[in-house]
Design an enzyme around this catalytic site. Structure first.
Site, PDB file in Angstrom:
ATOM      1  N   GLU A   1     -12.085  -3.833   7.214  1.00 42.34           N
ATOM      2  CA  GLU A   1     -12.128  -2.575   6.457  1.00 42.34           C
ATOM      3  C   GLU A   1     -13.556  -2.392   5.931  1.00 42.34           C
ATOM      4  O   GLU A   1     -13.916  -2.884   4.874  1.00 42.34           O
ATOM      5  CB  GLU A   1     -11.119  -2.633   5.309  1.00 42.34           C
ATOM      6  CG  GLU A   1     -10.988  -1.334   4.533  1.00 42.34           C
ATOM      7  CD  GLU A   1     -10.086  -1.481   3.321  1.00 42.34           C
ATOM      8  OE1 GLU A   1      -9.894  -0.471   2.623  1.00 42.34           O
ATOM      9  OE2 GLU A   1      -9.586  -2.597   3.058  1.00 42.34           O
TER      10      GLU A   1
ATOM     11  N   ALA B   1     -13.691   0.071  -4.119  1.00 47.22           N
ATOM     12  CA  ALA B   1     -14.133  -1.231  -4.634  1.00 47.22           C
ATOM     13  C   ALA B   1     -15.113  -1.923  -3.696  1.00 47.22           C
ATOM     14  O   ALA B   1     -15.506  -3.062  -3.942  1.00 47.22           O
ATOM     15  CB  ALA B   1     -12.914  -2.127  -4.864  1.00 47.22           C
TER      16      ALA B   1
ATOM     17  N   HIS C   1     -11.725   5.447   3.680  1.00 47.30           N
ATOM     18  CA  HIS C   1     -12.933   5.415   2.841  1.00 47.30           C
ATOM     19  C   HIS C   1     -13.911   6.451   3.388  1.00 47.30           C
ATOM     20  O   HIS C   1     -15.031   6.135   3.800  1.00 47.30           O
ATOM     21  CB  HIS C   1     -13.546   4.017   2.819  1.00 47.30           C
ATOM     22  CG  HIS C   1     -12.744   3.035   2.016  1.00 47.30           C
ATOM     23  ND1 HIS C   1     -12.850   2.940   0.649  1.00 47.30           N
ATOM     24  CD2 HIS C   1     -11.800   2.145   2.394  1.00 47.30           C
ATOM     25  CE1 HIS C   1     -12.018   2.008   0.216  1.00 47.30           C
ATOM     26  NE2 HIS C   1     -11.363   1.515   1.251  1.00 47.30           N
TER      27      HIS C   1
ATOM     28  N   ASN D   1      -5.830   7.572  -0.880  1.00 48.44           N
ATOM     29  CA  ASN D   1      -6.837   6.796  -1.603  1.00 48.44           C
ATOM     30  C   ASN D   1      -8.142   6.755  -0.827  1.00 48.44           C
ATOM     31  O   ASN D   1      -8.160   6.528   0.380  1.00 48.44           O
ATOM     32  CB  ASN D   1      -6.351   5.359  -1.860  1.00 48.44           C
ATOM     33  CG  ASN D   1      -5.149   5.316  -2.777  1.00 48.44           C
ATOM     34  OD1 ASN D   1      -4.058   4.906  -2.384  1.00 48.44           O
ATOM     35  ND2 ASN D   1      -5.338   5.748  -4.005  1.00 48.44           N
TER      36      ASN D   1
ATOM     37  N   ARG E   1      -7.470  24.889   2.428  1.00 55.50           N
ATOM     38  CA  ARG E   1      -8.382  25.428   3.443  1.00 55.50           C
ATOM     39  C   ARG E   1      -8.843  24.350   4.424  1.00 55.50           C
ATOM     40  O   ARG E   1      -9.121  24.654   5.587  1.00 55.50           O
ATOM     41  CB  ARG E   1      -9.596  26.088   2.778  1.00 55.50           C
ATOM     42  CG  ARG E   1      -9.223  27.325   1.962  1.00 55.50           C
ATOM     43  CD  ARG E   1     -10.463  28.093   1.544  1.00 55.50           C
ATOM     44  NE  ARG E   1     -10.121  29.206   0.677  1.00 55.50           N
ATOM     45  CZ  ARG E   1      -9.698  30.394   1.095  1.00 55.50           C
ATOM     46  NH1 ARG E   1      -9.556  30.612   2.394  1.00 55.50           N
ATOM     47  NH2 ARG E   1      -9.413  31.352   0.233  1.00 55.50           N
TER      48      ARG E   1
ATOM     49  N   ASP F   1       3.113   1.142  -4.825  1.00 55.98           N
ATOM     50  CA  ASP F   1       3.234   0.436  -6.103  1.00 55.98           C
ATOM     51  C   ASP F   1       3.343   1.383  -7.290  1.00 55.98           C
ATOM     52  O   ASP F   1       3.395   0.947  -8.445  1.00 55.98           O
ATOM     53  CB  ASP F   1       2.048  -0.514  -6.307  1.00 55.98           C
ATOM     54  CG  ASP F   1       0.703   0.200  -6.315  1.00 55.98           C
ATOM     55  OD1 ASP F   1       0.677   1.438  -6.187  1.00 55.98           O
ATOM     56  OD2 ASP F   1      -0.331  -0.488  -6.437  1.00 55.98           O
ATOM     57  N   GLY F   2       3.365   2.701  -7.016  1.00 63.47           N
ATOM     58  CA  GLY F   2       3.469   3.674  -8.101  1.00 63.47           C
ATOM     59  C   GLY F   2       2.173   3.874  -8.856  1.00 63.47           C
ATOM     60  O   GLY F   2       2.116   4.679  -9.783  1.00 63.47           O
TER      61      GLY F   2
ATOM     62  N   ASP G   1      -1.979  -4.261   0.534  1.00 63.01           N
ATOM     63  CA  ASP G   1      -3.390  -4.265   0.132  1.00 63.01           C
ATOM     64  C   ASP G   1      -3.608  -5.320  -0.941  1.00 63.01           C
ATOM     65  O   ASP G   1      -4.436  -5.166  -1.841  1.00 63.01           O
ATOM     66  CB  ASP G   1      -3.827  -2.877  -0.364  1.00 63.01           C
ATOM     67  CG  ASP G   1      -5.331  -2.675  -0.265  1.00 63.01           C
ATOM     68  OD1 ASP G   1      -5.999  -3.475   0.409  1.00 63.01           O
ATOM     69  OD2 ASP G   1      -5.854  -1.717  -0.879  1.00 63.01           O
TER      70      ASP G   1
END
Length: 382
Positions: free
Chosen positions: A143, A154, A211, A235, A243, A269-270, A294
């Site tokens: 990643e 992060a 990302h 995220n 649009r 995980d909320g 994750d």
């Protein structure tokens, strides 16, 4: 014992009194296993005249395929992005521990790191089958570092890279090798990225978009080149806009080639994703949902200061949340869909001939036991 018409002398195990997940439905039937694979009972009975050597009473439990986690950064004090002298020992520790969570296969994930870290870590992580020693390793998920500085999350900005010398050459200079690499997350708006997507897919590496500040057109072009996953949807990407919905728009895009599925990872995980947003994504594109943890090195540890690659982070509490979908859909999002994403036709399902990687669960989806190749590798204490 197998009959003298049997094609194998290997013992046969019959799981009885269970509700197995097959064809997106929980069905009351037995499951037969031999030599680590699921048997067709009709062929066993009529062609081989075989029968069970052992019977396992599942006591009415749900039986589902073992869980597959395609994004896990570490756990139990181990950070996969740390260039230690014995990376394999850390991977082995985590692989053993995650059996208690029903994970039978996983992709150790490295976040953005300097080239020296990749060159030291990657050769030490090998694809291998699971067993009593721990969950199987399906390959690495890299990643970064070819991601957006604006959406780095992060990831340490000083180690981010762009494609300058000609795309894949930059990637190889960073990683050193693609041996044992299953997936790469990159930002598709980076100049030169589309040729990299195409070449990675040609080499059998799954490409994920994440990302990123890509617009929908850039994301669609990456899918045209072979990209098939979205790293932790919502995220570290542009928010949905009517649009230009950005990467999120891939869930309903009419430019996804016929017969192709774009999968998307969700951290349910909320916290990372509001439950309402998760429900929107699932209702728009249920067959693409892939549940990921994750997880980081803090998994299984008390609150405190931990590392994630080159960063130090503060952990003050961990939470879990189950999405508002059916039991069958949730189980498939943790097993069938990640297997389909990685083109693993023998995993993530309970079809005849598939690997007998299994989990036993109660009606509240609490784990009771984990099996790899039909052998019990973890059981909840009474």
């Amino acid at each position: 014992m197998p009959s003298n018409k049997s094609v194998s002398d290997a013992p046969i195990t019959q799981f009885v009194n269970c509700r197995i997940l097959r064809g997106s439905r929980l069905q009351r039937e037995d499951l037969w296993v031999r030599s680590g694979s699921i048997l067709d009972p009709e062929k066993l009975f009529f062609d081989e005249q075989g029968y069970a050597d052992d019977r396992v009473d599942c006591e009415g439990s749900i039986m589902a395929p073992g869980f597959i986690d395609v994004q896990i950064n570490g756990g139990y004090g181990v950070d996969f992005s740390e260039a230690s002298e014995d990376v394999s020992a850390g991977v082995s520790l985590v692989s053993k521990k995650i059996l208690q969570h029903g994970v039978t296969s996983f992709c150790p994930t490295l976040v953005t790191s300097p080239a020296a870290v990749y060159h030291k870590v990657l050769p030490q992580v090998k694809v291998h089958d699971g067993g009593a020693h721990g969950a199987g390793v399906l390959g690495l998920h890299l990643e970064g570092p070819f991601i957006s500085a604006e959406k780095k999350g992060a990831h340490p900005e000083r180690f981010l890279r762009t494609f300058q010398a000609g795309g894949i050459d930059d990637l190889m200079a960073a990683y050193g090798s693609l041996d044992n690499v299953a997936m790469v997350t990159l930002a598709p708006e980076l100049a030169g990225s589309q040729s990299v997507v195409r070449e990675l897919c040609r080499r059998g590496v799954t490409v994920s978009l994440g990302h990123s500040v890509a617009n929908l057109s850039q994301a669609e072009e990456a899918v045209d080149q072979g990209a098939s996953f979205i790293t932790h949807l919502f995220n570290a990407m542009l928010p949905f806009h009517h649009r230009d919905p950005g990467i999120v728009g891939l869930l309903t895009s009419d430019r996804v080639p016929s017969g192709r599925t774009v999968f998307y990872g969700m951290i349910a995980d909320g916290i990372h994703t509001n439950p309402a947003a998760l429900r929107i994504a699932h209702r728009a594109h249920p067959e693409g949902l892939v549940l990921v943890t994750d997880a980081i090195m803090a998994m299984g540890l008390p609150p405190g200061r931990r590392t994630l690659g080159q960063q130090v982070i503060e952990i003050q509490g961990l939470h879990a949340y189950v999405a508002g979908c059916s039991v069958e859909e949730a189980l498939e999002a943790a097993s069938l869909h990640p297997a389909q994403l990685l083109r693993l036709h023998h995993k993530g399902n309970l079809d005849y001939g598939s690997d007998a990687d299994l989990v036993l669960l109660d009606d509240d989806l609490n784990l009771k036991a984990t099996f790899i190749s039909g052998e019990e590798v973890w059981k909840k204490a009474p």
